[in-house]
Design an enzyme around this catalytic site. Structure first.
Site, mmCIF file in Angstrom:
data_model
loop_
_atom_site.group_PDB
_atom_site.id
_atom_site.type_symbol
_atom_site.label_atom_id
_atom_site.label_comp_id
_atom_site.label_asym_id
_atom_site.label_seq_id
_atom_site.Cartn_x
_atom_site.Cartn_y
_atom_site.Cartn_z
ATOM 1 N N GLU A 18 -10.829 1.328 2.776
ATOM 2 C CA GLU A 18 -11.298 0.854 1.815
ATOM 3 C C GLU A 18 -10.985 -0.744 2.044
ATOM 4 O O GLU A 18 -10.052 -1.272 2.863
ATOM 5 C CB GLU A 18 -10.927 1.135 0.398
ATOM 6 N N HIS A 94 -16.192 0.485 -6.095
ATOM 7 C CA HIS A 94 -15.121 1.059 -7.028
ATOM 8 C C HIS A 94 -15.885 0.283 -8.767
ATOM 9 O O HIS A 94 -16.175 -0.716 -8.313
ATOM 10 C CB HIS A 94 -13.685 0.248 -6.739
ATOM 11 N N GLY A 125 -9.030 0.606 -13.778
ATOM 12 C CA GLY A 125 -8.784 -0.939 -13.211
ATOM 13 C C GLY A 125 -7.425 -1.283 -13.474
ATOM 14 O O GLY A 125 -6.603 -0.715 -14.356
ATOM 15 N N GLN A 249 6.936 -5.902 1.993
ATOM 16 C CA GLN A 249 6.451 -4.673 1.604
ATOM 17 C C GLN A 249 7.474 -3.520 1.066
ATOM 18 O O GLN A 249 6.801 -2.782 0.185
ATOM 19 C CB GLN A 249 4.941 -4.174 2.243
HETATM 20 P P1 FAD Z 1 -6.980 6.821 -15.672
HETATM 21 O O1 FAD Z 1 -7.372 7.871 -15.061
HETATM 22 O O2 FAD Z 1 -7.732 6.309 -16.983
HETATM 23 O O3 FAD Z 1 -5.436 6.892 -16.111
HETATM 24 C C1 FAD Z 1 -4.415 5.901 -16.595
HETATM 25 C C2 FAD Z 1 -3.403 6.507 -17.269
HETATM 26 O O4 FAD Z 1 -3.582 6.968 -18.478
HETATM 27 C C3 FAD Z 1 -2.634 7.586 -16.545
HETATM 28 O O5 FAD Z 1 -1.089 7.509 -16.793
HETATM 29 C C4 FAD Z 1 -3.104 8.806 -17.267
HETATM 30 O O6 FAD Z 1 -2.187 10.028 -17.126
HETATM 31 C C5 FAD Z 1 -3.389 8.404 -18.658
HETATM 32 N N1 FAD Z 1 -4.493 8.804 -19.115
HETATM 33 C C6 FAD Z 1 -5.851 9.244 -18.659
HETATM 34 N N2 FAD Z 1 -6.752 9.684 -19.649
HETATM 35 C C7 FAD Z 1 -6.052 9.656 -20.799
HETATM 36 C C8 FAD Z 1 -6.588 10.045 -22.119
HETATM 37 N N3 FAD Z 1 -7.766 10.388 -22.418
HETATM 38 N N4 FAD Z 1 -5.681 9.859 -23.175
HETATM 39 C C9 FAD Z 1 -4.237 9.577 -22.844
HETATM 40 N N5 FAD Z 1 -3.772 9.114 -21.785
HETATM 41 C C10 FAD Z 1 -4.682 9.366 -20.584
HETATM 42 N N6 FAD Z 1 -7.552 -1.048 -9.577
HETATM 43 C C11 FAD Z 1 -8.880 -1.950 -9.619
HETATM 44 O O7 FAD Z 1 -8.693 -2.717 -10.375
HETATM 45 N N7 FAD Z 1 -9.840 -2.156 -8.665
HETATM 46 C C12 FAD Z 1 -9.909 -1.178 -7.804
HETATM 47 O O8 FAD Z 1 -10.824 -1.355 -6.903
HETATM 48 C C13 FAD Z 1 -9.052 -0.001 -7.734
HETATM 49 N N8 FAD Z 1 -9.023 0.718 -6.682
HETATM 50 C C14 FAD Z 1 -7.992 1.979 -6.499
HETATM 51 C C15 FAD Z 1 -8.497 2.976 -5.803
HETATM 52 C C16 FAD Z 1 -7.579 4.183 -5.658
HETATM 53 C C17 FAD Z 1 -7.848 5.220 -4.525
HETATM 54 C C18 FAD Z 1 -6.308 3.997 -6.528
HETATM 55 C C19 FAD Z 1 -5.513 5.246 -6.449
HETATM 56 C C20 FAD Z 1 -6.283 3.021 -7.487
HETATM 57 C C21 FAD Z 1 -7.006 2.003 -7.519
HETATM 58 N N9 FAD Z 1 -6.865 0.942 -8.415
HETATM 59 C C22 FAD Z 1 -7.854 -0.078 -8.486
HETATM 60 C C23 FAD Z 1 -5.859 1.051 -9.505
HETATM 61 C C24 FAD Z 1 -6.187 1.569 -10.750
HETATM 62 O O9 FAD Z 1 -7.044 1.103 -11.569
HETATM 63 C C25 FAD Z 1 -4.721 1.740 -11.490
HETATM 64 O O10 FAD Z 1 -3.889 2.766 -10.860
HETATM 65 C C26 FAD Z 1 -5.008 2.255 -12.962
HETATM 66 O O11 FAD Z 1 -3.673 1.809 -13.601
HETATM 67 C C27 FAD Z 1 -5.294 3.514 -13.289
HETATM 68 O O12 FAD Z 1 -6.426 4.018 -12.869
HETATM 69 P P2 FAD Z 1 -7.042 5.382 -13.215
HETATM 70 O O13 FAD Z 1 -8.422 5.282 -12.998
HETATM 71 O O14 FAD Z 1 -6.382 6.389 -12.590
HETATM 72 O O15 FAD Z 1 -6.592 5.584 -14.691
#
Ligand code: FAD
Length: 320
Positions: A18, A94, A125, A249
């Site tokens: 990425e 993304h 995000g 880091q």
């Molecule tokens: P979610 O799946 O929504 O989960 C977030 C939290 O809420 C978790 O603790 C989960 O257990 C909990 N949860 C989920 N669904 C529910 C629900 N329905 N009710 C209650 N709790 C719930 N960030 C950026 O801004 N831009 C990027 O391009 C980006 N790329 C990434 C790529 C990868 C491979 C990874 C691993 C992370 C990336 N991130 C990026 C960071 C990411 O946005 C953060 O880690 C964010 O805090 C969580 O995203 P998620 O999609 O896992 O969230």
């Protein structure tokens, strides 16, 4: 081609990586010079991260502060289109919840469809700087799960408001959806079980594959996969690897990504005085991790370049 098809058709272990959009004011040439050397290895797909707007404050003549909003790294969709056009390689933008209301998301998906981009990595995000928690206004998605659901609705021809869809037969989208998984659990989740419960919800809503947060101890990944499988999550899980490139880091990665770095690696880096050698240690560790993952039958390894493509080049050269 869809990421899931790359995975299922793979005859040998693949890799993806990425990249970040360059900082505002830079040029697409910066992206090409990052990617050109990596093209030697024929990556099947490349992810481009999305960075939401940031807020900052400027002091006005009257002494009051004015809040300004700026995207420091705009251009994700344009970069994806440029990658597909120049290299003929699938690009995966993304897509995040933060800063997008549902209508803006639908419009963004329509743009992607027009550009022939049918892969997305769906994320909640990051939290905005200066905010402790992820806040979502009423018309925005709060969790990645809801964004997966909206995309799957569009895949079934269900727009937000059919009144404004001026065709009898709705064009069906066909997005392949990746989601994030956390071998060391997401920092907000009370425990790994609860995190996996919500990961499974994303899978049930239609996610096709998972990409993990970076980790430095393969045991964490293998345990995570085992737990996912026992919870009934059967889609491909792509491990995320990043070579450490500086002493700083050792602290910044754990504080930003909530992960652990094995003591053996910490000690090796701490005793090294030469900056280049620190980078070399990080590269060798990533090579070691990648070899073990590849030998265990992992189909794709995902590399986080974080603006250091030369390190990824060295790792991939040693593995593929
Ligand atoms: P979610 O799946 O929504 O989960 C977030 C939290 O809420 C978790 O603790 C989960 O257990 C909990 N949860 C989920 N669904 C529910 C629900 N329905 N009710 C209650 N709790 C719930 N960030 C950026 O801004 N831009 C990027 O391009 C980006 N790329 C990434 C790529 C990868 C491979 C990874 C691993 C992370 C990336 N991130 C990026 C960071 C990411 O946005 C953060 O880690 C964010 O805090 C969580 O995203 P998620 O999609 O896992 O969230």
């Amino acid at each position: 081609m869809k990421v899931i098809d790359h995975i299922t058709k793979a005859k040998k272990s693949l890799f993806s990586f990425e990249i970040l959009p360059p900082l505002r004011g830079h040029d697409i040439k910066d992206i090409f010079s990052t990617l050109d050397p990596l093209m030697e290895f024929n990556p099947p797909f490349i992810d481009v991260t999305y960075h939401r707007e940031e807020f900052f404050y400027i002091k006005k003549d009257n002494g009051l502060l004015q809040r300004k909003k700026i995207s420091r790294r705009p251009g994700t969709v344009g970069i994806c289109a440029a990658i597909m056009n120049k290299y003929g390689i699938d690009a995966v933008p993304h897509l995040i919840c933060g800063g997008f209301n549902k209508q803006m998301t639908e419009n963004a998906l329509i743009d992607l469809n027009f550009l022939g981009i049918d892969n997305v990595l769906v994320l909640r995000g990051d939290t905005i700087k200066y905010e402790n928690n992820f806040l979502s206004p009423k018309d925005e998605h709060k969790y990645a799960l809801e964004l997966v659901e909206q995309i799957q609705d569009l895949n079934r021809g269900k727009y937000l408001d059919k009144t404004f869809v001026e065709r009898k037969k709705y064009p069906l989208f066909n997005f392949c959806i990746g989601v994030a998984g956390y071998p060391e659990k997401h920092f907000e989740a009370p425990n790994i079980e609860k995190d996996l419960f919500f990961l499974k919800k994303k899978v049930e809503a239609g996610a096709n594959y998972i990409v993990t947060q970076m980790f430095f101890d393969n045991k964490k990944f293998f345990n995570f996969v085992k737990k996912c499988r026992s919870e009934g999550i059967s889609i491909p899980i792509i491990p995320g690897i990043k070579p450490i490139s500086s002493k700083k880091q050792l602290n910044s990665l754990p504080s930003r990504f909530y992960l652990n770095i094995p003591n053996e690696l910490v000690k090796e880096i701490e005793k090294e005085k030469n900056k280049k050698m620190v980078s070399q240690i990080g590269i060798e560790w990533a090579i070691h991790q990648s070899k073990e993952l590849k030998n265990s039958g992992v189909k794709v390894i995902h590399y986080y370049t974080m603006d250091r493509p030369e390190n990824i080049y060295k790792v991939i050269k040693a593995i593929y």
